[in-house]
Design a protein around this motif. Structure first.
Motif, mmCIF file in Angstrom:
data_model
loop_
_atom_site.group_PDB
_atom_site.id
_atom_site.type_symbol
_atom_site.label_atom_id
_atom_site.label_comp_id
_atom_site.label_asym_id
_atom_site.label_seq_id
_atom_site.Cartn_x
_atom_site.Cartn_y
_atom_site.Cartn_z
ATOM 1 N N ILE A 166 0.769 -0.538 0.172
ATOM 2 C CA ILE A 166 0.167 0.147 0.075
ATOM 3 C C ILE A 166 0.674 1.218 0.123
ATOM 4 O O ILE A 166 1.310 1.778 0.891
ATOM 5 C CB ILE A 166 -1.160 -0.360 1.425
ATOM 6 C CG1 ILE A 166 -1.495 -1.223 1.185
ATOM 7 C CG2 ILE A 166 -1.683 1.400 1.476
ATOM 8 C CD1 ILE A 166 -2.532 -1.268 2.586
ATOM 9 N N GLY A 167 0.487 1.745 -0.772
ATOM 10 C CA GLY A 167 1.393 3.238 -1.475
ATOM 11 C C GLY A 167 2.507 3.013 -2.432
ATOM 12 O O GLY A 167 3.246 2.157 -2.790
ATOM 13 N N PRO A 168 3.053 4.444 -2.639
ATOM 14 C CA PRO A 168 4.486 4.428 -3.082
ATOM 15 C C PRO A 168 5.224 4.090 -2.939
ATOM 16 O O PRO A 168 6.021 3.879 -1.710
ATOM 17 C CB PRO A 168 4.853 6.206 -3.969
ATOM 18 C CG PRO A 168 3.914 6.088 -2.634
ATOM 19 C CD PRO A 168 2.791 6.056 -1.827
ATOM 20 N N ALA A 169 6.659 3.465 -3.849
ATOM 21 C CA ALA A 169 7.531 2.659 -3.702
ATOM 22 C C ALA A 169 8.586 3.598 -2.992
ATOM 23 O O ALA A 169 8.783 4.750 -3.646
ATOM 24 C CB ALA A 169 7.951 1.822 -4.631
ATOM 25 N N ILE A 170 9.142 3.518 -2.082
ATOM 26 C CA ILE A 170 10.546 4.341 -1.547
ATOM 27 C C ILE A 170 11.474 3.851 -2.281
ATOM 28 O O ILE A 170 12.524 2.718 -1.912
ATOM 29 C CB ILE A 170 10.259 4.361 0.380
ATOM 30 C CG1 ILE A 170 10.301 2.785 0.481
ATOM 31 C CG2 ILE A 170 8.487 4.276 1.142
ATOM 32 C CD1 ILE A 170 10.847 2.436 1.783
ATOM 33 N N SER A 171 12.178 4.303 -1.557
ATOM 34 C CA SER A 171 14.042 4.231 -1.938
ATOM 35 C C SER A 171 14.707 3.730 -1.134
ATOM 36 O O SER A 171 14.552 4.085 0.237
ATOM 37 C CB SER A 171 15.207 5.669 -2.711
ATOM 38 O OG SER A 171 14.669 6.977 -1.268
ATOM 39 N N ASP A 228 8.331 -1.431 5.091
ATOM 40 C CA ASP A 228 7.491 -1.586 4.435
ATOM 41 C C ASP A 228 8.207 -0.382 2.602
ATOM 42 O O ASP A 228 8.239 -0.023 3.012
ATOM 43 C CB ASP A 228 6.235 -1.245 3.864
ATOM 44 C CG ASP A 228 5.156 -2.344 3.235
ATOM 45 O OD1 ASP A 228 5.777 -1.977 2.238
ATOM 46 O OD2 ASP A 228 4.463 -2.428 3.829
ATOM 47 N N PRO A 229 8.542 -1.777 1.475
ATOM 48 C CA PRO A 229 9.597 -0.923 0.064
ATOM 49 C C PRO A 229 7.871 -0.574 -0.551
ATOM 50 O O PRO A 229 7.967 0.378 -1.393
ATOM 51 C CB PRO A 229 9.500 -1.554 -0.344
ATOM 52 C CG PRO A 229 9.051 -3.169 -0.158
ATOM 53 C CD PRO A 229 8.696 -2.760 1.356
ATOM 54 N N ALA A 230 6.643 -0.508 0.204
ATOM 55 C CA ALA A 230 5.853 0.647 -0.634
ATOM 56 C C ALA A 230 5.243 1.420 0.642
ATOM 57 O O ALA A 230 4.507 0.476 1.072
ATOM 58 C CB ALA A 230 4.388 -1.045 -1.331
#
Length: 346
Positions: A51-56, A103-105
């Motif tokens: 859930i959510g945008p991918a993070i760096s 979480d990567p997302a």
């Protein structure tokens, strides 16, 4: 050397290190499937909610640092498959560690805490150093040498002059303690070659690090933008390779990228500065002479493909069974010797 001497050596070593071998076997079995095991044990803490945008990677570092004030990320593992998380190792100025899964997302910290919070990481630290630093690593090395000696002494005691097949037979009609003795013998002989490989490769993995006298680098706070900038530069050296992990050491980012073209555990490595980003060095896996890159795939079974870890799982459980049955056999024999001899009536 006589057969009774070989048996004495085998028995003394076995009784001395049985508990250690049991721990090594069980933790090793768990580590063969490290990622899936971690997600199975703690699905809420080690599985992405998607859930959510991918993070760096830099954002994952920043999130972990915020979660554990006073500690900073020293190593970050990238998600190894869909549904996996970033996994960060943190340390403070005294070298005390902490861990966090991110979480990567979306970037939520799913789990954070000490080693007890992450059982699979605890298994790794027990398997490799008994959670006791260099002293624990020295104990592991001694255990590997003892296991090699046990395999050799067990084979030397058992080796028949003729009819090997008969010497491996288990007679199930005998009393239970005799069946256990024959099963211990047969399983030990059949597994001996695998145990020699595991002990030998384990020794080769641990000795170089045991001999390394360099101090652990100090943990430092690094902004997310600096991590991402340097990581992007490292990626430019290996544009087609996926990130495996990165280390933060003072002003350096040491980045490992998967190199399956060499083997399942091999990595391409790039070293990049953080403050004024430039590539200090970039080494392809094929040019890397690090011993572990050749030995680890053998130790983990990856060298023989997807079936390798499954085979080594059986070997690890076999070692656990031998570590349990050996002391039981010794106890049964001792109890048998203590029984009073009944004299026949005149």
């Amino acid at each position: 050397m006589t057969r009774p001497t070989w048996l004495r050596i085998h028995r003394i070593l076995g009784l001395t290190i049985a508990a250690f071998l049991l721990v090594q076997a069980l933790t090793g079995a768990l580590l063969l499937y490290r990622g899936p095991a971690a997600r199975a044990i703690d699905p809420a803490g080690m599985t992405s909610r998607a859930i959510g945008p991918a993070i760096s990677a830099g954002e994952a570092v920043a999130q972990a640092n915020r979660t554990m004030p006073g500690r900073h990320v020293v190593r970050l593992f990238a998600p190894d498959r869909d549904g996996a998380t970033w996994f960060a190792q943190l340390a403070d100025d005294q070298g005390r560690t902490g861990y966090a899964s991110i979480d990567p997302a979306g970037g939520a910290v799913l789990r954070a805490g000490g080693m007890s919070t992450f059982p699979v990481e605890a298994a790794l630290q027990i398997h490799y150093r008994l959670m006791a630093g260099k002293a624990g690593m020295a104990m592991i090395a001694l255990n590997a040498l003892a296991l090699l000696t046990m395999a050799a002494s067990g084979l030397a005691f058992w080796w028949p002059k003729r009819n090997i097949a008969k010497a491996l037979t288990i007679r199930w009609s005998l009393a239970p303690r005799l069946v256990l003795r024959q099963a211990h013998r047969t399983v030990g002989v059949v597994a001996a070659a695998f145990l020699v490989i595991l002990a030998g490769t384990g020794l080769l993995l641990i000795l170089p690090e045991l001999a390394d006298a360099s101090a652990a680098p100090s943990a430092v706070a690094v902004p997310a933008a600096a991590v991402d900038r340097s990581l992007s530069l490292a990626q430019s050296a290996f544009p087609d390779s996926a990130l495996r992990d990165l280390r933060i050491e003072r002003d350096r980012l040491i980045v490992n990228f998967h190199a399956p073209e060499r083997n399942a555990r091999a990595v391409h490595r790039a070293i990049v500065t953080l403050s004024r980003p430039h590539i200090v060095g970039a080494t392809r896996a094929e040019q890397n002479g690090a011993l572990w890159m050749t030995v680890l795939p053998i130790h983990s079974g990856d060298v023989i493909g997807p079936a390798g870890p499954a085979i080594l799982l059986i070997v690890a459980l076999t070692l656990a069974a031998l570590a349990l049955s050996g002391p039981i056999l010794w106890w049964q024999a001792a109890a048998q010797r203590r029984r009073p001899v009944r004299k026949a009536m005149p």
